[in-house]
Design an enzyme around this catalytic site. Sequence first.
Site, mmCIF file in Angstrom:
data_model
loop_
_atom_site.group_PDB
_atom_site.id
_atom_site.type_symbol
_atom_site.label_atom_id
_atom_site.label_comp_id
_atom_site.label_asym_id
_atom_site.label_seq_id
_atom_site.Cartn_x
_atom_site.Cartn_y
_atom_site.Cartn_z
ATOM 1 N N ASP A 283 -2.271 -4.571 -4.204
ATOM 2 C CA ASP A 283 -2.927 -5.102 -2.995
ATOM 3 C C ASP A 283 -4.432 -4.863 -3.040
ATOM 4 O O ASP A 283 -5.039 -4.452 -2.048
ATOM 5 C CB ASP A 283 -2.339 -4.441 -1.741
ATOM 6 C CG ASP A 283 -0.830 -4.602 -1.636
ATOM 7 O OD1 ASP A 283 -0.283 -5.572 -2.190
ATOM 8 O OD2 ASP A 283 -0.181 -3.730 -1.010
ATOM 9 N N ASP B 185 -5.648 -0.828 -3.258
ATOM 10 C CA ASP B 185 -6.464 -1.178 -2.088
ATOM 11 C C ASP B 185 -7.963 -1.094 -2.366
ATOM 12 O O ASP B 185 -8.716 -0.539 -1.572
ATOM 13 C CB ASP B 185 -6.097 -0.283 -0.898
ATOM 14 C CG ASP B 185 -4.703 -0.556 -0.359
ATOM 15 O OD1 ASP B 185 -3.973 -1.346 -0.985
ATOM 16 O OD2 ASP B 185 -4.335 0.025 0.671
#
Length: 324
Positions: free
Chosen positions: A185, A164
């Site tokens: 991600d 992230d």
Amino acid sequence: MAGLAATVADARSLRYDAVVARPRAAGPPGPRHAGLAAALAVAAKPRQGPFRIWLGAGVWREKLVVAAPDVWITGEDRSGTRIRFDAASGLAGPDGYPWGTGGSGTIIVKAPGFHAANLTIENSFDPAALGAEAPHDRQAVALMLAAGSDRTLLARVDILGRQDTLYVNAGRSIFRQCLVAGTVDFVFGAGQAHLSHCEVRSRGPGYIAAPSTNRSSPVGLVFDHCHLTHEPGVAAGSVYLARPWRPTRQFADGLYGDPDAVGMVNYLHCRMEAHIAPAAWTSMTYRDRAGERVALEPGVVRFAERGSTGPGARRQRAQDSWPG
């Protein structure tokens, strides 16, 4: 947004509203501050026009919230000027409670007109270094564009993390000639972001993008003429271009994945190395109204790829999964 390019072109000749540098270090003219937090406190006072900050070389261990509009930060050296912190979702903050994903950001932007150039923003949290002591929740954001942010521009900035890394959750943003590095991600959120001529570097197997774009927005995450690279040891075919994120939200009838999160990502004329998975896209689970974990498949969101080159382009795969 063109103003930042002009600022970087001859940075030392300008007078800045704040100069953040080590004692006795050289720098351009302007009021001196010992850290970025002190400079941002001045930026919060009433003013007109952009608030220009010069950030000298060095590692600046600060966790920052940009709440004032039109803050422009120019670094002295792209790799040598580093804003770094090591918060992670599962680690406790000063109040004793976990930071959470949104709270873990090294820089959290909550105002329009934020510009940054010629520096590095890093979340240095490394679960491997903690071993068995590492928290289960390992999301560790380097830069978050939160509610209130808009018209964000980053040029020649390295954005480094693991899981992230870049949380683009609101507003419109442009990233030019930047490096974004991570594993899982590491470019994600509901905002509208255009990454142009950037390097997107995978540090391990995983997923590059996880958009949560609202169905009302025609634009989400766009990678335009980017180079998708990897660190040594990342296996061929081990990284997906994207998976769709449906965040859990509180509704009148319960807590479940937002049905309006219909992610949009587009890869345009990108060079892809061999680490990109042949399938390109994969699913991601979310909690439905009944409380069950179900998979959100790429075929029902807005994922597309055009003009890819390189060994990871995989010409034989379908070029998009845009629902008909």
